[in-house]
Design a protein around this motif. Structure first.
Motif, PDB file in Angstrom:
ATOM      1  N   PRO A 115     -22.009  -7.904  10.490  1.00 39.19           N
ATOM      2  CA  PRO A 115     -21.555  -7.311  10.042  1.00 39.19           C
ATOM      3  C   PRO A 115     -19.944  -7.405   9.713  1.00 39.19           C
ATOM      4  O   PRO A 115     -19.082  -8.034  10.624  1.00 39.19           O
ATOM      5  N   VAL A 116     -19.977  -6.500   8.898  1.00 36.03           N
ATOM      6  CA  VAL A 116     -18.028  -6.038   8.776  1.00 36.03           C
ATOM      7  C   VAL A 116     -17.723  -4.817   9.468  1.00 36.03           C
ATOM      8  O   VAL A 116     -18.775  -4.232   9.650  1.00 36.03           O
ATOM      9  N   SER A 117     -16.618  -5.176   9.609  1.00 32.88           N
ATOM     10  CA  SER A 117     -15.981  -4.131  10.554  1.00 32.88           C
ATOM     11  C   SER A 117     -14.324  -3.927   9.355  1.00 32.88           C
ATOM     12  O   SER A 117     -13.352  -4.230   9.822  1.00 32.88           O
ATOM     13  N   ASP A 120     -11.650  -5.355  12.113  1.00 40.99           N
ATOM     14  CA  ASP A 120     -11.884  -6.738  11.692  1.00 40.99           C
ATOM     15  C   ASP A 120     -10.478  -7.085  10.356  1.00 40.99           C
ATOM     16  O   ASP A 120     -10.082  -7.634  10.166  1.00 40.99           O
ATOM     17  N   ALA A 121     -10.687  -6.553   9.454  1.00 45.05           N
ATOM     18  CA  ALA A 121     -10.403  -5.964   8.122  1.00 45.05           C
ATOM     19  C   ALA A 121      -9.406  -6.135   8.071  1.00 45.05           C
ATOM     20  O   ALA A 121      -7.666  -7.110   7.906  1.00 45.05           O
ATOM     21  N   LEU A 122      -8.332  -5.009   9.013  1.00 48.41           N
ATOM     22  CA  LEU A 122      -7.009  -4.419   9.052  1.00 48.41           C
ATOM     23  C   LEU A 122      -6.592  -5.522   9.823  1.00 48.41           C
ATOM     24  O   LEU A 122      -5.340  -5.857  10.006  1.00 48.41           O
ATOM     25  N   ILE A 125      -5.627  -7.996   8.300  1.00 50.70           N
ATOM     26  CA  ILE A 125      -4.735  -7.709   6.925  1.00 50.70           C
ATOM     27  C   ILE A 125      -3.290  -8.267   7.404  1.00 50.70           C
ATOM     28  O   ILE A 125      -2.250  -9.032   7.446  1.00 50.70           O
ATOM     29  N   ASP A 126      -3.056  -7.595   8.857  1.00 48.24           N
ATOM     30  CA  ASP A 126      -1.945  -7.643   9.444  1.00 48.24           C
ATOM     31  C   ASP A 126      -1.004  -8.805   9.595  1.00 48.24           C
ATOM     32  O   ASP A 126      -0.333  -9.176   9.565  1.00 48.24           O
ATOM     33  N   VAL A 127      -1.821 -10.104   9.998  1.00 48.21           N
ATOM     34  CA  VAL A 127      -1.774 -11.002  10.623  1.00 48.21           C
ATOM     35  C   VAL A 127      -1.102 -11.828   9.160  1.00 48.21           C
ATOM     36  O   VAL A 127      -0.729 -12.658   9.475  1.00 48.21           O
ATOM     37  N   ARG A 128      -2.258 -11.935   7.772  1.00 46.53           N
ATOM     38  CA  ARG A 128      -2.214 -12.163   6.590  1.00 46.53           C
ATOM     39  C   ARG A 128      -0.315 -11.716   6.264  1.00 46.53           C
ATOM     40  O   ARG A 128       0.660 -12.082   5.814  1.00 46.53           O
ATOM     41  N   MET A 129      -0.294 -10.513   6.467  1.00 43.15           N
ATOM     42  CA  MET A 129       1.163  -9.467   6.253  1.00 43.15           C
ATOM     43  C   MET A 129       2.439  -9.936   7.580  1.00 43.15           C
ATOM     44  O   MET A 129       3.623 -11.050   6.020  1.00 43.15           O
ATOM     45  N   ILE A 130       1.927 -10.847   8.251  1.00 43.05           N
ATOM     46  CA  ILE A 130       3.049 -11.470   8.981  1.00 43.05           C
ATOM     47  C   ILE A 130       3.223 -12.621   8.237  1.00 43.05           C
ATOM     48  O   ILE A 130       4.782 -12.931   7.900  1.00 43.05           O
ATOM     49  N   PHE A 204     -14.255  -9.339   2.462  1.00 47.34           N
ATOM     50  CA  PHE A 204     -14.047  -7.595   2.397  1.00 47.34           C
ATOM     51  C   PHE A 204     -13.373  -7.749   0.912  1.00 47.34           C
ATOM     52  O   PHE A 204     -13.269  -7.025   0.081  1.00 47.34           O
ATOM     53  N   TRP A 205     -12.788  -9.006   0.313  1.00 47.57           N
ATOM     54  CA  TRP A 205     -12.592  -9.059  -1.273  1.00 47.57           C
ATOM     55  C   TRP A 205     -13.903  -8.322  -2.325  1.00 47.57           C
ATOM     56  O   TRP A 205     -13.366  -7.512  -2.538  1.00 47.57           O
ATOM     57  N   PHE A 206     -15.200  -8.912  -1.420  1.00 45.66           N
ATOM     58  CA  PHE A 206     -16.173  -8.793  -2.850  1.00 45.66           C
ATOM     59  C   PHE A 206     -16.760  -7.536  -2.301  1.00 45.66           C
ATOM     60  O   PHE A 206     -16.742  -6.626  -3.063  1.00 45.66           O
TER      61      PHE A 206
END
Length: 256
Positions: A115-117, A120-122, A125-130, A204-206
């Motif tokens: 499943p998607v959460s 998880d997505a957020l 995104i937080d780790v990507r932002m840093i 999540f992109w899709f």
């Protein structure tokens, strides 16, 4: 494997800015684009990969592009039919996908797509932002003409994807664009970290960026970031990628 994406509205006639002129030799740009395209799509039967690798890529591609929906029960016989491969490679591919978190194995019940959460997505995104803002600043300082040519070669693929309303192709372009920037940072550890984060972001992109207007918006954000990299402006690149990631967050919050 060719892209089979959901049909998108055909009446969107907004114009997309033309790609920039090549930043380096055509040969180096073509080589880089070919390398990244080869890793962006499921392999064909003649690409030299093992049967298990082919099964893994095909099933993962269907999970990422939502042909296999989050929470959907998976049947090995059906996967054998869809991939055209035997039970052993499909079974081994399923085991690998479960280890990577794409598939959940249910004891005595079979398997299902993970499943998607939203949480998880957020977190991703937080780790990507840093990490990705730091990576963009490094790339702006370190990028060579060949690096810029490789990045721009990825951007040049956007026009065809947008014109065709090809969500899967644009998703792969987004991934390849970010991977090319990671390589230009000259920090291999950081590049590997971001590769994993981008892989985890694909579903999540899709989910979030599947309309024609979103595809054009992604291209414009890419173009802004490329211009900062080409100018070797680290702070401008950091800000551009922060806006890009923040837009992704906004669409995720609307979609999930």
């Amino acid at each position: 494997m060719p892209d089979n994406t959901p049909d998108s509205p055909a009446d969107d006639t907004r114009l997309v800015p033309p790609p920039l002129a090549p930043a380096a030799s055509a040969a180096s740009a073509t080589s880089a684009a070919s390398e990244m395209t080869a890793t962006a799509t499921p392999p064909s039967a003649t690409d030299g990969r093992s049967l298990t690798e082919r099964a893994y890529d095909a099933i993962k591609h269907d999970i990422i592009t939502l042909r296999l929906r989050p929470g959907e029960t998976l049947n090995e016989a059906q996967l054998m039919q869809s991939t055209g491969l035997g039970r052993t490679p499909v079974h081994q591919a399923m085991h690998r996908l479960s280890l990577e978190g794409w598939v959940v194995i249910l004891p005595r019940k079979g398997a299902m797509v993970a499943p998607v959460s939203l949480n998880d997505a957020l977190e991703i995104i937080d780790v990507r932002m840093i990490n990705e803002t730091y990576c963009a600043a490094l790339a702006a300082r370190a990028a060579t003409p060949d690096d810029l040519a490789a990045i721009e070669a990825v951007l040049a693929r956007s026009q065809a994807a947008i014109a065709a309303r090809d969500v899967a192709a644009m998703m792969r372009i987004d991934r390849d664009f970010h991977l090319a920037i990671s390589r230009a940072s000259r920090n291999q550890t950081l590049a590997e970290l971001l590769r994993g984060l981008h892989e985890r972001s694909l579903r999540f992109w899709f989910l979030a960026l599947s309309t024609p207007s979103h595809l054009e918006g992604v291209y414009e954000e890419h173009l802004e970031l490329f211009e900062a990299l080409a100018a070797h402006d680290a702070e401008r690149a950091r800000q551009a990628i922060a806006r890009h990631i923040e837009e992704f967050r906004t669409h995720i919050l609307k979609a999930i």
